[in-house]
Write a protein that holds these residues in place. Structure first.
Motif, short mmCIF file in Angstrom:
data_model
loop_
_atom_site.label_atom_id
_atom_site.label_comp_id
_atom_site.label_asym_id
_atom_site.label_seq_id
_atom_site.Cartn_x
_atom_site.Cartn_y
_atom_site.Cartn_z
N THR A 75 0.86 -1.18 0.00
CA THR A 75 0.00 0.00 0.00
C THR A 75 0.90 1.24 0.00
O THR A 75 2.09 1.13 0.27
CB THR A 75 -0.89 0.04 1.26
OG1 THR A 75 -0.05 0.07 2.41
CG2 THR A 75 -1.81 -1.17 1.34
N PRO A 76 0.34 2.42 -0.29
CA PRO A 76 1.17 3.63 -0.23
C PRO A 76 1.82 3.86 1.14
O PRO A 76 2.87 4.49 1.23
CB PRO A 76 0.16 4.75 -0.55
CG PRO A 76 -0.90 4.08 -1.36
CD PRO A 76 -0.99 2.69 -0.82
N ARG A 82 -3.38 -7.80 0.11
CA ARG A 82 -3.89 -8.46 -1.09
C ARG A 82 -4.78 -7.46 -1.80
O ARG A 82 -5.34 -6.56 -1.19
CB ARG A 82 -4.67 -9.72 -0.71
CG ARG A 82 -3.79 -10.75 -0.04
CD ARG A 82 -4.33 -12.15 -0.11
NE ARG A 82 -5.74 -12.30 0.22
CZ ARG A 82 -6.20 -12.54 1.44
NH1 ARG A 82 -5.38 -12.64 2.46
NH2 ARG A 82 -7.49 -12.69 1.64
N ALA A 83 -4.92 -7.64 -3.12
CA ALA A 83 -5.74 -6.72 -3.90
C ALA A 83 -7.07 -7.35 -4.22
O ALA A 83 -7.18 -8.55 -4.42
CB ALA A 83 -5.02 -6.37 -5.20
N GLY A 84 -8.10 -6.52 -4.22
CA GLY A 84 -9.43 -6.96 -4.60
C GLY A 84 -10.00 -5.97 -5.59
O GLY A 84 -9.46 -4.88 -5.79
N VAL A 93 -12.61 -0.62 -9.67
CA VAL A 93 -11.37 -0.15 -9.06
C VAL A 93 -10.72 -1.28 -8.25
O VAL A 93 -11.38 -2.19 -7.78
CB VAL A 93 -11.61 1.07 -8.12
CG1 VAL A 93 -12.02 2.28 -8.92
CG2 VAL A 93 -12.61 0.75 -7.04
N ARG A 94 -9.39 -1.18 -8.12
CA ARG A 94 -8.64 -2.11 -7.27
C ARG A 94 -8.54 -1.50 -5.88
O ARG A 94 -8.31 -0.31 -5.73
CB ARG A 94 -7.22 -2.29 -7.81
CG ARG A 94 -7.06 -3.46 -8.70
CD ARG A 94 -5.63 -3.83 -8.99
NE ARG A 94 -4.71 -2.72 -9.07
CZ ARG A 94 -3.38 -2.88 -8.96
NH1 ARG A 94 -2.88 -4.06 -8.80
NH2 ARG A 94 -2.58 -1.85 -9.04
N PHE A 95 -8.66 -2.35 -4.85
CA PHE A 95 -8.54 -1.83 -3.49
C PHE A 95 -7.70 -2.78 -2.65
O PHE A 95 -7.60 -3.97 -2.94
CB PHE A 95 -9.91 -1.60 -2.85
CG PHE A 95 -10.68 -2.86 -2.51
CD1 PHE A 95 -10.68 -3.36 -1.22
CD2 PHE A 95 -11.39 -3.54 -3.49
CE1 PHE A 95 -11.38 -4.53 -0.93
CE2 PHE A 95 -12.09 -4.69 -3.20
CZ PHE A 95 -12.08 -5.20 -1.90
N ALA A 96 -7.08 -2.21 -1.60
CA ALA A 96 -6.28 -3.00 -0.67
C ALA A 96 -7.22 -3.66 0.32
O ALA A 96 -8.02 -2.99 0.96
CB ALA A 96 -5.30 -2.09 0.06
N LYS A 97 -7.14 -4.99 0.43
CA LYS A 97 -8.06 -5.71 1.31
C LYS A 97 -7.82 -5.41 2.79
O LYS A 97 -8.73 -5.48 3.59
CB LYS A 97 -7.95 -7.22 1.05
CG LYS A 97 -8.51 -7.60 -0.31
CD LYS A 97 -9.03 -9.01 -0.33
CE LYS A 97 -9.73 -9.29 -1.64
NZ LYS A 97 -10.22 -10.63 -1.72
N LYS A 98 -6.56 -5.07 3.14
CA LYS A 98 -6.23 -4.79 4.54
C LYS A 98 -6.84 -3.48 5.01
O LYS A 98 -7.47 -3.41 6.05
CB LYS A 98 -4.71 -4.75 4.71
CG LYS A 98 -4.21 -5.51 5.92
CD LYS A 98 -2.70 -5.45 6.00
CE LYS A 98 -2.14 -6.82 6.26
NZ LYS A 98 -0.69 -6.82 6.39
N ASN A 100 -8.81 -1.39 2.94
CA ASN A 100 -10.03 -1.08 2.19
C ASN A 100 -9.94 0.20 1.38
O ASN A 100 -10.94 0.77 0.99
CB ASN A 100 -11.24 -1.02 3.14
CG ASN A 100 -12.47 -1.62 2.50
OD1 ASN A 100 -12.39 -2.38 1.53
ND2 ASN A 100 -13.63 -1.28 3.01
N GLU A 101 -8.70 0.69 1.12
CA GLU A 101 -8.55 1.93 0.33
C GLU A 101 -8.21 1.60 -1.11
O GLU A 101 -7.62 0.57 -1.42
CB GLU A 101 -7.49 2.83 0.95
CG GLU A 101 -6.11 2.27 1.00
CD GLU A 101 -5.13 3.13 1.78
OE1 GLU A 101 -3.93 3.02 1.49
OE2 GLU A 101 -5.55 3.88 2.67
N VAL A 102 -8.60 2.48 -2.03
CA VAL A 102 -8.38 2.27 -3.46
C VAL A 102 -6.90 2.44 -3.78
O VAL A 102 -6.25 3.37 -3.30
CB VAL A 102 -9.22 3.27 -4.29
CG1 VAL A 102 -8.90 3.15 -5.77
CG2 VAL A 102 -10.69 3.07 -4.04
#
Length: 103
Positions: A75-76, A82-84, A93-98, A100-102
């Motif tokens: 993540t930034p 993981r990506a969802g 859009v793709r988001f970070a599962k941990k 929940n941010e795009v």
């Protein structure tokens, strides 16, 4: 063939293998082989024959492909995730599962 969650330009961390813990930017994704080439990771020495582009020849260090199962998206903020995928309005859009941010 499975869909890869890693794209070129992503920052990833190596989570398994000889280069475990190393971070880098994805330069290229080899979708057919499920592998990615990451900047500064899995360097190999390649013996180059003299050519027009490389008149000297010699030994060149370049990145070799690494399997995507050994990579984890960062993540930034710098944490692995993981990506969802989800729909936001009419955009996918793709988001970070941990977090929940795009991405």
């Amino acid at each position: 063939m499975t869909k890869l969650k890693i794209k070129s330009g992503d920052t990833v961390k190596v989570i398994a293998g000889d280069h475990k813990g190393t971070e880098g930017k994805v330069l290229k994704v080899l979708k057919d082989k499920n592998k990615a080439i990451v900047e500064g990771v899995n360097l190999v020495k390649k013996h180059m024959k003299p050519s027009a582009q490389n008149p000297q020849g010699g030994i060149v260090e370049k990145e070799a492909a690494i399997h995507v199962s050994n990579l984890s998206l960062l993540t930034p903020k710098g944490e692995t995730t993981r990506a969802g995928y989800r729909m936001e309005g009419d955009k996918k859009v793709r988001f970070a599962k941990k977090s929940n941010e795009v991405i």
